[in-house]
Design a protein around this motif. Structure first.
Motif, PDB file in Angstrom:
ATOM      1  N   VAL A 167       0.855  -1.190   0.000  1.00 15.80           N
ATOM      2  CA  VAL A 167       0.000   0.000   0.000  1.00 15.80           C
ATOM      3  C   VAL A 167       0.887   1.235   0.000  1.00 15.80           C
ATOM      4  CG1 VAL A 167      -1.743   1.287   1.315  1.00 15.80           C
ATOM      5  CG2 VAL A 167      -1.749  -1.217   1.355  1.00 15.80           C
ATOM      6  N   ASP A 168       0.659   2.141  -0.943  1.00 15.03           N
ATOM      7  CA  ASP A 168       1.508   3.330  -0.999  1.00 15.03           C
ATOM      8  C   ASP A 168       0.672   4.569  -1.289  1.00 15.03           C
ATOM      9  OD1 ASP A 168       4.308   4.313  -0.954  1.00 15.03           O
ATOM     10  OD2 ASP A 168       3.714   5.056  -2.926  1.00 15.03           O
ATOM     11  N   ALA A 169       0.969   5.643  -0.575  1.00 11.78           N
ATOM     12  CA  ALA A 169       0.172   6.863  -0.740  1.00 11.78           C
ATOM     13  C   ALA A 169       0.477   7.574  -2.053  1.00 11.78           C
ATOM     14  CB  ALA A 169       0.439   7.802   0.436  1.00 11.78           C
ATOM     15  N   GLY A 170       1.650   7.338  -2.619  1.00 11.94           N
ATOM     16  CA  GLY A 170       2.019   8.018  -3.871  1.00 11.94           C
ATOM     17  C   GLY A 170       1.402   7.341  -5.087  1.00 11.94           C
ATOM     18  N   SER A 171       1.732   7.914  -6.261  1.00 12.65           N
ATOM     19  CA  SER A 171       1.196   7.339  -7.493  1.00 12.65           C
ATOM     20  C   SER A 171       1.825   5.975  -7.772  1.00 12.65           C
ATOM     21  CB  SER A 171       1.477   8.282  -8.665  1.00 12.65           C
ATOM     22  OG  SER A 171       2.869   8.507  -8.754  1.00 12.65           O
ATOM     23  N   HIS A 172       3.100   5.818  -7.395  1.00  8.05           N
ATOM     24  CA  HIS A 172       3.820   4.551  -7.552  1.00  8.05           C
ATOM     25  C   HIS A 172       4.796   4.439  -6.382  1.00  8.05           C
ATOM     26  CE1 HIS A 172       2.862   5.589 -11.762  1.00  8.05           C
ATOM     27  NE2 HIS A 172       2.729   4.294 -11.903  1.00  8.05           N
ATOM     28  N   PRO A 173       5.140   3.211  -5.963  1.00  6.95           N
ATOM     29  CA  PRO A 173       6.164   3.071  -4.927  1.00  6.95           C
ATOM     30  C   PRO A 173       7.468   3.751  -5.335  1.00  6.95           C
ATOM     31  CG  PRO A 173       5.094   0.976  -5.341  1.00  6.95           C
ATOM     32  CD  PRO A 173       4.574   1.935  -6.376  1.00  6.95           C
ATOM     33  N   MET A 174       8.088   4.419  -4.408  1.00  6.55           N
ATOM     34  CA  MET A 174       9.394   5.086  -4.576  1.00  6.55           C
ATOM     35  C   MET A 174       9.379   6.189  -5.631  1.00  6.55           C
ATOM     36  SD  MET A 174      12.175   2.034  -4.036  1.00  6.55           S
ATOM     37  CE  MET A 174      13.600   3.053  -3.734  1.00  6.55           C
ATOM     38  N   ALA A 175       8.200   6.768  -5.881  1.00  9.73           N
ATOM     39  CA  ALA A 175       8.122   7.803  -6.921  1.00  9.73           C
ATOM     40  C   ALA A 175       9.047   8.976  -6.598  1.00  9.73           C
ATOM     41  CB  ALA A 175       6.683   8.261  -7.097  1.00  9.73           C
ATOM     42  N   ALA A 176       9.143   9.366  -5.330  1.00  6.22           N
ATOM     43  CA  ALA A 176       9.964  10.526  -4.973  1.00  6.22           C
ATOM     44  C   ALA A 176      11.447  10.239  -5.183  1.00  6.22           C
ATOM     45  CB  ALA A 176       9.710  10.914  -3.519  1.00  6.22           C
ATOM     46  N   THR A 177      11.842   8.975  -5.022  1.00  9.65           N
ATOM     47  CA  THR A 177      13.264   8.624  -5.114  1.00  9.65           C
ATOM     48  C   THR A 177      13.679   8.259  -6.531  1.00  9.65           C
ATOM     49  OG1 THR A 177      12.898   7.610  -2.971  1.00  9.65           O
ATOM     50  CG2 THR A 177      15.018   7.188  -3.987  1.00  9.65           C
ATOM     51  N   LEU A 178      12.795   7.588  -7.261  1.00  8.36           N
ATOM     52  CA  LEU A 178      13.195   7.042  -8.571  1.00  8.36           C
ATOM     53  C   LEU A 178      12.715   7.880  -9.746  1.00  8.36           C
ATOM     54  CD1 LEU A 178      12.510   3.214  -8.053  1.00  8.36           C
ATOM     55  CD2 LEU A 178      14.623   4.462  -7.685  1.00  8.36           C
ATOM     56  N   GLY A 179      11.885   8.896  -9.493  1.00 12.22           N
ATOM     57  CA  GLY A 179      11.332   9.678 -10.597  1.00 12.22           C
ATOM     58  C   GLY A 179      10.238   8.884 -11.309  1.00 12.22           C
ATOM     59  N   HIS A 181       9.908   7.552 -14.506  1.00 11.51           N
ATOM     60  CA  HIS A 181      10.195   6.326 -15.259  1.00 11.51           C
ATOM     61  C   HIS A 181      10.665   5.192 -14.346  1.00 11.51           C
ATOM     62  CE1 HIS A 181      10.322   9.432 -18.371  1.00 11.51           C
ATOM     63  NE2 HIS A 181       9.858   8.478 -19.148  1.00 11.51           N
ATOM     64  N   GLY A 182      11.520   5.529 -13.399  1.00 13.79           N
ATOM     65  CA  GLY A 182      12.028   4.506 -12.471  1.00 13.79           C
ATOM     66  C   GLY A 182      10.892   3.928 -11.636  1.00 13.79           C
ATOM     67  N   ALA A 183       9.990   4.784 -11.164  1.00 14.08           N
ATOM     68  CA  ALA A 183       8.904   4.303 -10.305  1.00 14.08           C
ATOM     69  C   ALA A 183       7.903   3.469 -11.109  1.00 14.08           C
ATOM     70  CB  ALA A 183       8.208   5.485  -9.638  1.00 14.08           C
ATOM     71  N   GLN A 184       7.677   3.870 -12.364  1.00 12.52           N
ATOM     72  CA  GLN A 184       6.768   3.060 -13.205  1.00 12.52           C
ATOM     73  C   GLN A 184       7.384   1.681 -13.470  1.00 12.52           C
ATOM     74  OE1 GLN A 184       6.052   5.606 -16.572  1.00 12.52           O
ATOM     75  NE2 GLN A 184       4.390   6.694 -15.545  1.00 12.52           N
ATOM     76  N   TRP A 185       8.699   1.702 -13.722  1.00 10.71           N
ATOM     77  CA  TRP A 185       9.379   0.415 -13.920  1.00 10.71           C
ATOM     78  C   TRP A 185       9.229  -0.445 -12.661  1.00 10.71           C
ATOM     79  CZ3 TRP A 185      13.025  -1.903 -10.973  1.00 10.71           C
ATOM     80  CH2 TRP A 185      13.508  -3.125 -11.466  1.00 10.71           C
ATOM     81  N   LEU A 186       9.456   0.152 -11.473  1.00 12.62           N
ATOM     82  CA  LEU A 186       9.391  -0.626 -10.229  1.00 12.62           C
ATOM     83  C   LEU A 186       7.975  -1.185 -10.004  1.00 12.62           C
ATOM     84  CD1 LEU A 186      10.735  -1.667  -7.635  1.00 12.62           C
ATOM     85  CD2 LEU A 186      10.115   0.495  -6.535  1.00 12.62           C
ATOM     86  N   ALA A 187       6.961  -0.380 -10.311  1.00 16.24           N
ATOM     87  CA  ALA A 187       5.581  -0.856 -10.125  1.00 16.24           C
ATOM     88  C   ALA A 187       5.342  -2.105 -10.982  1.00 16.24           C
ATOM     89  CB  ALA A 187       4.593   0.253 -10.491  1.00 16.24           C
ATOM     90  N   ARG A 188       5.780  -2.032 -12.250  1.00 16.00           N
ATOM     91  CA  ARG A 188       5.604  -3.202 -13.131  1.00 16.00           C
ATOM     92  C   ARG A 188       6.405  -4.399 -12.603  1.00 16.00           C
ATOM     93  NH1 ARG A 188       6.349   0.760 -17.152  1.00 16.00           N
ATOM     94  NH2 ARG A 188       8.497   0.078 -17.483  1.00 16.00           N
ATOM     95  N   HIS A 189       7.596  -4.115 -12.104  1.00 15.57           N
ATOM     96  CA  HIS A 189       8.485  -5.175 -11.588  1.00 15.57           C
ATOM     97  C   HIS A 189       7.820  -5.864 -10.382  1.00 15.57           C
ATOM     98  CE1 HIS A 189      12.389  -7.049 -11.108  1.00 15.57           C
ATOM     99  NE2 HIS A 189      12.521  -6.587  -9.873  1.00 15.57           N
ATOM    100  N   HIS A 190       7.261  -5.063  -9.462  1.00 17.78           N
ATOM    101  CA  HIS A 190       6.553  -5.652  -8.312  1.00 17.78           C
ATOM    102  C   HIS A 190       5.413  -6.538  -8.800  1.00 17.78           C
ATOM    103  CE1 HIS A 190       8.275  -4.114  -4.651  1.00 17.78           C
ATOM    104  NE2 HIS A 190       8.078  -2.836  -4.923  1.00 17.78           N
TER     105      HIS A 190
END
Ligand SMILES: Cc1cc2nc3c(=O)[nH]c(=O)nc-3n(C[C@H](O)[C@H](O)[C@H](O)COP(=O)(O)OP(=O)(O)OC[C@H]3O[C@@H](n4cnc5c(N)ncnc54)[C@H](O)[C@@H]3O)c2cc1C
Length: 393
Positions: A167-179, A181-190
Protein backbone atom coordinates in the motif's frame (compact mmCIF):
# COMPACT_ATOMS: atom_id res chain seq x y z
CA UNK A 1 39.18 27.19 20.01
CA UNK A 2 39.18 25.20 23.29
CA UNK A 3 41.60 22.29 23.45
CA UNK A 4 39.60 19.10 23.18
CA UNK A 5 40.25 16.69 26.06
CA UNK A 6 36.88 14.94 26.27
CA UNK A 7 34.81 14.01 23.24
CA UNK A 8 31.36 12.50 23.66
CA UNK A 9 29.70 10.59 20.80
CA UNK A 10 25.95 10.04 21.19
CA UNK A 11 24.55 7.21 19.06
CA UNK A 12 26.43 3.90 18.77
CA UNK A 13 25.63 2.78 15.27
CA UNK A 14 27.33 3.33 11.92
CA UNK A 15 28.03 7.08 12.11
CA UNK A 16 29.01 6.91 15.80
CA UNK A 17 31.34 3.98 15.25
CA UNK A 18 33.04 5.62 12.27
CA UNK A 19 33.49 8.80 14.35
CA UNK A 20 35.23 6.89 17.15
CA UNK A 21 37.46 5.10 14.64
CA UNK A 22 38.42 8.41 13.00
CA UNK A 23 39.31 9.95 16.37
CA UNK A 24 41.60 7.01 17.08
CA UNK A 25 43.16 7.11 13.62
CA UNK A 26 43.87 10.82 14.17
CA UNK A 27 45.69 9.86 17.41
CA UNK A 28 43.27 11.83 19.57
CA UNK A 29 44.82 11.43 23.02
CA UNK A 30 41.88 12.56 25.16
CA UNK A 31 38.86 10.65 26.52
CA UNK A 32 36.19 9.34 24.18
CA UNK A 33 32.77 8.39 25.59
CA UNK A 34 30.41 6.55 23.24
CA UNK A 35 26.79 6.37 24.37
CA UNK A 36 24.24 4.07 22.70
CA UNK A 37 20.58 3.44 23.50
CA UNK A 38 20.61 -0.12 22.19
CA UNK A 39 21.89 -2.99 24.28
CA UNK A 40 24.32 -4.31 21.70
CA UNK A 41 27.41 -3.39 19.73
CA UNK A 42 26.95 -1.38 16.51
CA UNK A 43 25.61 -3.52 13.67
CA UNK A 44 24.65 -3.22 10.03
CA UNK A 45 21.00 -2.34 9.34
CA UNK A 46 20.69 -3.00 5.57
CA UNK A 47 20.46 -6.82 6.00
CA UNK A 48 17.48 -6.38 8.37
CA UNK A 49 14.98 -6.03 5.52
CA UNK A 50 16.73 -8.61 3.34
CA UNK A 51 18.87 -11.58 4.39
CA UNK A 52 17.95 -11.48 8.11
CA UNK A 53 14.28 -12.10 7.21
CA UNK A 54 15.47 -15.16 5.29
CA UNK A 55 17.28 -16.53 8.35
CA UNK A 56 20.83 -15.18 7.85
CA UNK A 57 22.15 -13.64 11.08
CA UNK A 58 25.17 -11.85 9.63
CA UNK A 59 24.80 -8.20 10.59
CA UNK A 60 28.44 -7.62 11.53
CA UNK A 61 29.70 -4.09 11.06
CA UNK A 62 33.46 -4.11 10.42
CA UNK A 63 35.27 -2.22 13.17
CA UNK A 64 32.63 -2.78 15.86
CA UNK A 65 34.77 -5.55 17.36
CA UNK A 66 37.51 -2.99 18.05
CA UNK A 67 35.38 -0.97 20.48
CA UNK A 68 36.56 -1.22 24.07
CA UNK A 69 34.13 -2.76 26.52
CA UNK A 70 33.79 0.47 28.46
CA UNK A 71 31.43 2.30 26.13
CA UNK A 72 27.98 3.02 27.51
CA UNK A 73 25.35 0.76 25.99
CA UNK A 74 21.64 0.57 26.86
CA UNK A 75 21.95 4.20 27.95
CA UNK A 76 20.02 7.04 26.36
CA UNK A 77 20.99 10.72 26.27
CA UNK A 78 17.91 12.67 27.37
CA UNK A 79 19.16 16.26 27.51
CA UNK A 80 21.93 18.34 26.00
CA UNK A 81 23.07 21.42 27.92
CA UNK A 82 25.08 22.93 25.10
CA UNK A 83 26.18 26.04 27.02
CA UNK A 84 27.39 23.98 29.98
CA UNK A 85 28.81 21.31 27.66
CA UNK A 86 27.02 18.48 29.36
CA UNK A 87 24.99 15.52 28.20
CA UNK A 88 22.46 14.12 30.69
CA UNK A 89 21.64 10.41 30.50
CA UNK A 90 18.44 8.53 31.36
CA UNK A 91 19.94 7.36 34.66
CA UNK A 92 20.52 11.00 35.70
CA UNK A 93 24.27 10.97 35.18
CA UNK A 94 25.90 14.02 33.62
CA UNK A 95 28.75 13.69 31.15
CA UNK A 96 30.93 16.69 30.43
CA UNK A 97 32.49 17.27 27.02
CA UNK A 98 34.70 19.69 25.14
CA UNK A 99 33.49 18.32 21.81
CA UNK A 100 30.26 16.49 20.96
CA UNK A 101 29.34 14.28 17.99
CA UNK A 102 25.59 13.79 17.50
CA UNK A 103 24.94 10.49 15.68
CA UNK A 104 21.50 9.49 16.95
CA UNK A 105 20.07 8.45 13.60
CA UNK A 106 16.36 8.13 12.99
CA UNK A 107 13.35 6.13 14.17
CA UNK A 108 10.37 4.78 12.22
CA UNK A 109 7.14 6.76 12.11
CA UNK A 110 4.56 4.71 13.93
CA UNK A 111 0.79 4.60 13.81
CA UNK A 112 -0.91 6.17 16.85
CA UNK A 113 -2.26 2.74 17.78
CA UNK A 114 -0.03 -0.06 16.55
CA UNK A 115 -1.56 -3.42 17.64
CA UNK A 116 0.24 -6.78 17.74
CA UNK A 117 0.98 -8.07 14.26
CA UNK A 118 2.04 -4.62 13.00
CA UNK A 119 5.81 -4.38 12.64
CA UNK A 120 8.19 -1.46 12.21
CA UNK A 121 11.71 -2.24 11.01
CA UNK A 122 14.71 -0.41 12.37
CA UNK A 123 16.48 -2.62 14.90
CA UNK A 124 17.65 -6.20 14.93
CA UNK A 125 14.93 -6.99 17.49
CA UNK A 126 12.32 -5.60 15.05
CA UNK A 127 13.70 -7.83 12.29
CA UNK A 128 13.78 -10.94 14.47
CA UNK A 129 10.17 -10.36 15.60
CA UNK A 130 9.07 -10.06 11.97
CA UNK A 131 11.13 -13.09 10.98
CA UNK A 132 9.39 -15.19 13.65
CA UNK A 133 5.99 -14.18 12.31
CA UNK A 134 7.00 -14.95 8.71
CA UNK A 135 8.37 -18.34 9.75
CA UNK A 136 4.91 -19.21 11.10
CA UNK A 137 3.74 -19.12 7.46
CA UNK A 138 1.08 -16.41 7.30
CA UNK A 139 -1.21 -16.54 4.28
CA UNK A 140 -0.95 -12.82 3.61
CA UNK A 141 1.25 -9.86 4.52
CA UNK A 142 0.45 -6.19 3.96
CA UNK A 143 3.34 -3.76 3.60
CA UNK A 144 2.41 -0.13 4.21
CA UNK A 145 4.73 2.33 2.47
CA UNK A 146 6.50 1.69 -0.82
CA UNK A 147 9.83 3.32 0.01
CA UNK A 148 13.00 1.29 -0.27
CA UNK A 149 12.44 -0.64 2.96
CA UNK A 150 8.80 -1.41 2.05
CA UNK A 151 9.83 -2.54 -1.43
CA UNK A 152 12.64 -4.72 -0.07
CA UNK A 153 10.34 -6.35 2.47
CA UNK A 154 7.69 -7.01 -0.19
CA UNK A 155 10.39 -8.64 -2.31
CA UNK A 156 11.71 -10.79 0.56
CA UNK A 157 8.24 -11.89 1.61
CA UNK A 158 7.24 -12.82 -1.97
CA UNK A 159 10.41 -14.88 -2.26
CA UNK A 160 9.18 -16.85 0.74
CA UNK A 161 6.01 -17.67 -1.22
CA UNK A 162 3.71 -15.49 0.88
CA UNK A 163 1.10 -13.29 -0.79
CA UNK A 164 1.79 -9.54 -0.39
CA UNK A 165 -0.14 -6.32 -0.81
CA UNK A 166 1.93 -3.13 -0.95
CA UNK A 167 0.00 0.00 0.00
CA UNK A 168 1.51 3.33 -1.00
CA UNK A 169 0.17 6.86 -0.74
CA UNK A 170 2.02 8.02 -3.87
CA UNK A 171 1.20 7.34 -7.49
CA UNK A 172 3.82 4.55 -7.55
CA UNK A 173 6.16 3.07 -4.93
CA UNK A 174 9.39 5.09 -4.58
CA UNK A 175 8.12 7.80 -6.92
CA UNK A 176 9.96 10.53 -4.97
CA UNK A 177 13.26 8.62 -5.11
CA UNK A 178 13.19 7.04 -8.57
CA UNK A 179 11.33 9.68 -10.60
CA UNK A 180 8.50 8.89 -13.01
CA UNK A 181 10.19 6.33 -15.26
CA UNK A 182 12.03 4.51 -12.47
CA UNK A 183 8.90 4.30 -10.31
CA UNK A 184 6.77 3.06 -13.21
CA UNK A 185 9.38 0.42 -13.92
CA UNK A 186 9.39 -0.63 -10.23
CA UNK A 187 5.58 -0.86 -10.12
CA UNK A 188 5.60 -3.20 -13.13
CA UNK A 189 8.48 -5.18 -11.59
CA UNK A 190 6.55 -5.65 -8.31
CA UNK A 191 3.45 -6.77 -10.23
CA UNK A 192 5.44 -9.19 -12.38
CA UNK A 193 6.63 -10.81 -9.17
CA UNK A 194 3.15 -11.18 -7.78
CA UNK A 195 2.94 -8.16 -5.45
CA UNK A 196 -0.53 -6.61 -5.37
CA UNK A 197 -0.08 -2.82 -5.54
CA UNK A 198 -2.57 -0.44 -3.97
CA UNK A 199 -1.37 3.08 -4.84
CA UNK A 200 -2.67 6.56 -4.11
CA UNK A 201 -4.30 5.65 -0.80
CA UNK A 202 -3.29 5.95 2.83
CA UNK A 203 -3.48 3.33 5.52
CA UNK A 204 -5.43 4.94 8.37
CA UNK A 205 -5.42 2.19 10.98
CA UNK A 206 -6.26 -1.40 11.75
CA UNK A 207 -9.13 -3.72 12.61
CA UNK A 208 -8.69 -6.23 15.39
CA UNK A 209 -8.84 -5.92 19.15
CA UNK A 210 -5.70 -7.60 20.36
CA UNK A 211 -4.06 -8.17 17.00
CA UNK A 212 -4.41 -6.53 13.58
CA UNK A 213 -6.71 -8.55 11.32
CA UNK A 214 -7.12 -5.93 8.58
CA UNK A 215 -5.67 -2.65 7.32
CA UNK A 216 -8.16 0.22 6.89
CA UNK A 217 -7.56 2.46 3.87
CA UNK A 218 -8.43 6.10 3.20
CA UNK A 219 -10.70 5.13 0.27
CA UNK A 220 -12.86 3.00 2.60
CA UNK A 221 -11.34 -0.31 1.56
CA UNK A 222 -10.26 -2.92 4.10
CA UNK A 223 -7.45 -5.40 3.44
CA UNK A 224 -7.78 -8.59 5.49
CA UNK A 225 -4.28 -9.62 6.52
CA UNK A 226 -2.30 -11.59 9.06
CA UNK A 227 0.91 -9.59 9.33
CA UNK A 228 1.55 -5.90 8.63
CA UNK A 229 4.88 -4.17 8.03
CA UNK A 230 4.79 -0.40 8.43
CA UNK A 231 7.48 1.21 6.28
CA UNK A 232 6.16 4.72 6.49
CA UNK A 233 9.43 6.59 6.76
CA UNK A 234 11.54 7.79 9.66
CA UNK A 235 12.00 10.86 11.84
CA UNK A 236 15.44 12.05 12.96
CA UNK A 237 16.13 11.34 16.64
CA UNK A 238 16.34 14.91 17.96
CA UNK A 239 13.88 14.77 20.90
CA UNK A 240 16.72 14.82 23.38
CA UNK A 241 18.02 18.05 21.80
CA UNK A 242 14.70 19.90 22.10
CA UNK A 243 15.84 22.48 24.70
CA UNK A 244 19.51 22.45 23.80
CA UNK A 245 19.66 25.62 21.72
CA UNK A 246 20.74 23.61 18.66
CA UNK A 247 18.84 24.57 15.54
CA UNK A 248 16.49 21.70 14.69
CA UNK A 249 14.47 21.42 11.51
CA UNK A 250 13.95 17.89 10.24
CA UNK A 251 17.30 17.00 11.83
CA UNK A 252 20.20 18.92 13.32
CA UNK A 253 20.79 21.88 11.00
CA UNK A 254 24.49 21.92 10.12
CA UNK A 255 26.98 23.90 8.10
CA UNK A 256 28.55 22.37 5.00
CA UNK A 257 31.31 20.97 7.24
CA UNK A 258 28.82 19.27 9.61
CA UNK A 259 29.08 21.69 12.55
CA UNK A 260 25.72 22.28 14.23
CA UNK A 261 24.84 25.83 13.21
CA UNK A 262 26.45 28.35 15.59
CA UNK A 263 28.19 25.58 17.59
CA UNK A 264 31.97 25.33 17.10
CA UNK A 265 32.23 22.31 19.43
CA UNK A 266 29.30 20.22 18.19
CA UNK A 267 29.07 18.25 14.95
CA UNK A 268 26.42 15.87 13.64
CA UNK A 269 26.59 12.94 11.20
CA UNK A 270 24.44 10.33 9.51
CA UNK A 271 20.65 10.09 9.37
CA UNK A 272 20.21 12.81 12.02
CA UNK A 273 22.27 15.50 10.22
CA UNK A 274 20.75 18.01 7.81
CA UNK A 275 23.60 19.88 6.26
CA UNK A 276 24.14 22.56 3.67
CA UNK A 277 25.16 20.57 0.59
CA UNK A 278 27.68 22.38 -1.67
CA UNK A 279 26.60 20.41 -4.77
CA UNK A 280 23.03 21.66 -4.47
CA UNK A 281 23.61 25.37 -4.02
CA UNK A 282 23.89 25.02 -0.25
CA UNK A 283 20.38 23.52 0.09
CA UNK A 284 19.83 21.71 3.38
CA UNK A 285 19.62 17.98 2.81
CA UNK A 286 19.26 15.01 5.11
CA UNK A 287 20.18 11.61 3.71
CA UNK A 288 19.11 8.25 5.14
CA UNK A 289 21.67 6.00 3.46
CA UNK A 290 24.48 3.80 4.68
CA UNK A 291 27.30 5.40 2.66
CA UNK A 292 26.37 8.84 3.95
CA UNK A 293 26.54 7.81 7.62
CA UNK A 294 29.73 5.86 6.94
CA UNK A 295 31.55 8.86 5.44
CA UNK A 296 30.03 11.62 7.55
CA UNK A 297 30.81 9.93 10.89
CA UNK A 298 34.52 9.97 10.07
CA UNK A 299 34.57 13.47 8.55
CA UNK A 300 32.54 15.01 11.38
CA UNK A 301 35.08 13.64 13.88
CA UNK A 302 38.05 14.96 11.91
CA UNK A 303 36.38 18.36 11.54
CA UNK A 304 35.66 18.52 15.26
CA UNK A 305 39.39 18.04 15.90
CA UNK A 306 40.44 20.66 13.34
CA UNK A 307 37.76 23.21 14.35
CA UNK A 308 35.41 25.07 11.97
CA UNK A 309 38.14 27.15 10.33
CA UNK A 310 40.23 24.25 9.07
CA UNK A 311 37.24 22.00 8.45
CA UNK A 312 36.49 20.17 5.20
CA UNK A 313 33.06 20.47 3.58
CA UNK A 314 31.06 17.30 3.03
CA UNK A 315 30.07 17.16 -0.62
CA UNK A 316 29.53 13.42 -1.04
CA UNK A 317 27.02 12.46 -3.74
CA UNK A 318 24.18 10.70 -1.87
CA UNK A 319 23.87 7.13 -3.14
CA UNK A 320 22.34 3.81 -2.31
CA UNK A 321 21.79 0.42 -3.83
CA UNK A 322 19.16 -2.19 -3.22
CA UNK A 323 17.93 -5.47 -4.65
CA UNK A 324 14.21 -5.90 -5.30
CA UNK A 325 12.99 -9.20 -6.80
CA UNK A 326 16.52 -9.86 -8.07
CA UNK A 327 17.03 -6.50 -9.81
CA UNK A 328 19.82 -4.19 -8.70
CA UNK A 329 18.46 -0.67 -8.27
CA UNK A 330 20.96 2.15 -7.67
CA UNK A 331 20.34 5.81 -7.04
CA UNK A 332 22.90 8.62 -7.01
CA UNK A 333 22.36 12.27 -6.18
CA UNK A 334 18.97 13.82 -5.51
CA UNK A 335 16.47 13.01 -8.29
CA UNK A 336 13.80 14.78 -6.22
CA UNK A 337 15.48 18.15 -6.94
CA UNK A 338 15.17 17.74 -10.73
CA UNK A 339 13.02 19.70 -13.16
CA UNK A 340 13.94 17.41 -16.05
CA UNK A 341 14.14 13.64 -16.40
CA UNK A 342 15.90 11.91 -19.34
CA UNK A 343 15.78 8.21 -20.09
CA UNK A 344 19.26 7.21 -21.32
CA UNK A 345 18.74 3.45 -21.55
CA UNK A 346 15.48 1.51 -21.59
CA UNK A 347 15.89 -2.18 -22.40
CA UNK A 348 12.84 -4.02 -21.04
CA UNK A 349 14.04 -7.40 -22.33
CA UNK A 350 17.21 -7.04 -20.22
CA UNK A 351 15.42 -5.33 -17.36
CA UNK A 352 17.85 -2.42 -17.76
CA UNK A 353 16.92 1.20 -17.23
CA UNK A 354 19.08 4.30 -16.80
CA UNK A 355 17.57 7.72 -16.11
CA UNK A 356 19.38 11.03 -15.60
CA UNK A 357 17.87 13.94 -13.64
CA UNK A 358 18.75 17.60 -14.13
CA UNK A 359 17.83 20.91 -12.52
CA UNK A 360 18.29 24.04 -14.64
CA UNK A 361 20.38 22.01 -17.10
CA UNK A 362 22.76 20.63 -14.45
CA UNK A 363 22.85 16.94 -13.61
CA UNK A 364 21.60 16.34 -10.03
CA UNK A 365 20.66 12.67 -9.93
CA UNK A 366 20.65 9.28 -11.63
CA UNK A 367 18.78 6.01 -11.36
CA UNK A 368 20.13 2.75 -12.76
CA UNK A 369 18.49 -0.66 -12.86
CA UNK A 370 20.91 -3.52 -13.56
CA UNK A 371 23.42 -1.00 -14.96
CA UNK A 372 26.17 -0.48 -12.34
CA UNK A 373 28.78 0.87 -14.78
CA UNK A 374 26.40 3.56 -16.06
CA UNK A 375 25.65 4.54 -12.49
CA UNK A 376 29.36 4.99 -11.71
CA UNK A 377 29.77 7.23 -14.78
CA UNK A 378 26.73 9.31 -13.89
CA UNK A 379 27.73 9.62 -10.25
CA UNK A 380 31.05 11.12 -11.35
CA UNK A 381 29.19 13.52 -13.64
CA UNK A 382 26.91 14.58 -10.75
CA UNK A 383 29.95 15.24 -8.55
CA UNK A 384 31.41 17.39 -11.35
CA UNK A 385 28.08 19.30 -11.79
CA UNK A 386 28.05 18.29 -15.47
CA UNK A 387 25.51 19.90 -17.76
CA UNK A 388 22.97 17.90 -19.73
CA UNK A 389 24.85 18.93 -22.95
CA UNK A 390 28.02 17.30 -21.58
CA UNK A 391 25.98 14.21 -20.84
CA UNK A 392 24.80 13.96 -24.41
CA UNK A 393 28.34 14.46 -25.75
C1 LIG B 1 15.82 -2.16 7.53
C2 LIG B 1 16.79 -1.16 6.96
C3 LIG B 1 17.37 -1.40 5.72
C4 LIG B 1 18.25 -0.47 5.18
N1 LIG B 1 18.81 -0.74 3.97
C5 LIG B 1 19.66 0.16 3.41
C6 LIG B 1 20.25 -0.09 2.13
O1 LIG B 1 20.00 -1.10 1.50
N2 LIG B 1 21.12 0.85 1.63
C7 LIG B 1 21.41 2.00 2.31
O2 LIG B 1 22.18 2.84 1.83
N3 LIG B 1 20.86 2.26 3.54
C8 LIG B 1 20.01 1.37 4.10
N4 LIG B 1 19.47 1.61 5.34
C9 LIG B 1 19.79 2.88 6.02
C10 LIG B 1 21.07 2.81 6.84
O3 LIG B 1 21.07 1.66 7.62
C11 LIG B 1 21.12 4.08 7.71
O4 LIG B 1 21.30 5.17 6.84
C12 LIG B 1 22.24 4.03 8.75
O5 LIG B 1 22.02 3.01 9.68
C13 LIG B 1 22.34 5.37 9.48
O6 LIG B 1 23.30 5.28 10.47
P1 LIG B 1 23.33 6.29 11.70
O7 LIG B 1 24.49 5.85 12.54
O8 LIG B 1 23.25 7.67 11.22
O9 LIG B 1 21.95 6.06 12.47
P2 LIG B 1 21.27 4.76 13.07
O10 LIG B 1 21.75 3.55 12.39
O11 LIG B 1 19.82 5.04 13.12
O12 LIG B 1 21.81 4.71 14.56
C14 LIG B 1 21.53 5.65 15.53
C15 LIG B 1 21.81 5.03 16.88
O13 LIG B 1 21.64 6.02 17.88
C16 LIG B 1 20.91 5.47 18.96
N5 LIG B 1 20.24 6.57 19.66
C17 LIG B 1 19.15 7.28 19.24
N6 LIG B 1 18.83 8.22 20.15
C18 LIG B 1 19.73 8.10 21.15
C19 LIG B 1 19.93 8.80 22.37
N7 LIG B 1 19.15 9.81 22.74
N8 LIG B 1 20.95 8.40 23.18
C20 LIG B 1 21.77 7.37 22.80
N9 LIG B 1 21.63 6.69 21.65
C21 LIG B 1 20.63 7.06 20.83
C22 LIG B 1 19.95 4.51 18.28
O14 LIG B 1 19.46 3.57 19.21
C23 LIG B 1 20.83 3.90 17.21
O15 LIG B 1 21.52 2.79 17.68
C24 LIG B 1 18.58 0.70 5.91
C25 LIG B 1 17.99 0.93 7.16
C26 LIG B 1 17.11 0.01 7.68
C27 LIG B 1 16.48 0.28 9.02
Amino acid sequence: MTKLNRIVVVGASLAGLRAVQALRTADFAGDITLIGAENRAPYNRPPLSKSVLDGDDDIALPGAEQLDDDWLRNRRAVTLRADERQVVLDDGSEIAFDGLIVATGASPRRFAAQPAGVHSLRTVDDALALRTELAAGPGHVTVIGGGFIGSEVASTVRRQGISVTLVDAGSHPMAATLGTHGAQWLARHHQRHGVELVSGVRALGFDGETRATAVLLSDGRRIATEVVVAGTGVEPNTDWLRDSGLKLDNGVVCTSSLFAEGQPSIVAAGDVARWSHPLYGGALVRVEHWANANEQGALAARNLLSGPVGAQVYSGVPSFATHVHGARIQVAGMPSLADEERVLIDEPAEDRLVVAFAAKGVLVGAVAVNAPKDLIRLKRAIAACASTEELAA
